[in-house]
Design a protein around this motif. Structure first.
Motif, PDB file in Angstrom:
ATOM      1  N   GLU A 171       0.809  -1.225   0.000  1.00  0.00           N
ATOM      2  CA  GLU A 171       0.000   0.000   0.000  1.00  0.00           C
ATOM      3  C   GLU A 171       0.843   1.277   0.000  1.00  0.00           C
ATOM      4  OE1 GLU A 171      -2.848   0.011   3.146  1.00  0.00           O
ATOM      5  OE2 GLU A 171      -3.342   2.116   2.884  1.00  0.00           O
TER       6      GLU A 171
ATOM      7  N   ASN B 150       5.228  -0.265  -3.751  1.00  0.00           N
ATOM      8  CA  ASN B 150       3.971   0.138  -3.113  1.00  0.00           C
ATOM      9  C   ASN B 150       3.141   0.996  -4.059  1.00  0.00           C
ATOM     10  OD1 ASN B 150       4.001  -0.837  -0.326  1.00  0.00           O
ATOM     11  ND2 ASN B 150       5.811   0.473  -0.073  1.00  0.00           N
TER      12      ASN B 150
ATOM     13  N   HIS C  68      -2.558  -8.606   3.330  1.00  0.00           N
ATOM     14  CA  HIS C  68      -1.371  -7.812   3.639  1.00  0.00           C
ATOM     15  C   HIS C  68      -0.676  -8.440   4.846  1.00  0.00           C
ATOM     16  CE1 HIS C  68       1.149  -4.440   4.721  1.00  0.00           C
ATOM     17  NE2 HIS C  68       0.837  -3.867   3.565  1.00  0.00           N
TER      18      HIS C  68
END
Ligand code: URA
Length: 264
Positions: free
Chosen positions: A115, A154, A228
């Motif tokens: 992210e 990311n 994640h």
């Protein structure tokens, strides 16, 4: 001779050629020639040396006449980094310590996308170096790969203050560079980590539980969304599902004839 029929046929053929040309241009610009839904292909046009001032992206219209953002050519990773420069395109530059561009092999067949950098990553300038990163490293090693033989990046290259969620303007400014990285590396398989990465890469807005566990297509490249690692630290029961996702990735790499560099 029936000139009306000839004229209609010529018009139809012209329409078909224009439509095909639009589709081919789109794939060429995206750096992929695989048809969506078919097995991942790796033919990519050679990276072109473009003038330093040439932008990474532009907005064009394709044959469907939707405005689409497509790249103006495929760059090397070094060119993408150079164009990113000491980025001030969004407000995150004011609070960051380091830009976290990415790490790994610039021709990695396997790419992981998270992210945004957290505190440790912001301090070191490298993605996934905190507790979640340690777990990601273990996952990669369990798959038979290493941090230096895959590529890790990311959605955002700068840390949102306090690790808040990325905001739309930040994502809009930053993601053309992630997309350019993907084109430069031309991975065979992308593993997205968590919901924001999966939604950005797949152009969707869906919970991770609805996306994970199966391959999706991104312009001919296979994408496996999974949990994640930071979430796995909070909910270790999900590790089993994650490992099942990664095993599918390992099997697909094997099917493509790509061997991991280390022992499994
Ligand atoms: N979480 C992410 O999504 N990326 C990092 O680099 C670190 C933590």
């Amino acid at each position: 001779m029936d000139t009306t029929a000839d004229g209609e046929l010529a018009g139809e053929l012209l329409g078909l050629v224009q439509a095909l040309r639009g589709r081919l241009m789109r794939h060429a610009a995206l750096g992929t020639w695989a048809a969506p839904g078919l097995p991942t292909a790796r033919w990519v046009p050679p990276a072109v040396e473009l003038p330093a001032a040439a932008p990474v992206i532009d907005v064009v219209r394709d044959d469907t006449d939707e405005a689409v953002v497509i790249p103006l050519g495929r760059r090397t990773l070094a060119q993408v980094r150079e164009e990113l420069g000491a980025c001030t395109r969004c407000k995150l530059h004011a609070t960051r310590n380091h830009i976290v561009f990415g790490v790994g092999a610039d021709d990695a067949p396997l790419m992981f996308i998270g992210e945004a950098p957290g505190e440790n990553e912001d301090r070191r300038g490298e993605p996934f170096v905190g507790a979640a990163g340690e777990l990601l490293d273990k996952m990669i090693v369990a798959m038979g790969w290493t941090r230096s033989s895959v590529y890790i990046a990311n959605v955002l290259k700068c840390r949102p203050p306090g690790n808040r969620n990325p905001q739309p303007d930040e994502v809009a400014q930053c993601t053309p560079f992630l997309d350019a990285q993907i084109r430069a590396i031309a991975p065979r398989i992308i593993v997205t980590l968590g919901r924001p990465a999966a939604n950005h890469v797949l152009g969707k807005d869906a919970p991770i539980s609805a996306l994970r566990g199966k391959f999706h297509d991104r312009h001919g490249v296979r994408v496996m969304p999974t949990f994640h690692p930071a979430y796995l630290l909070r909910d270790p029961d999900r590790k089993r599902d994650t490992w099942a996702d990664l095993k599918q990735v390992m099997a697909e790499l094997e099917r493509l004839g790509i061997k991991p560099p280390g022992p499994r």
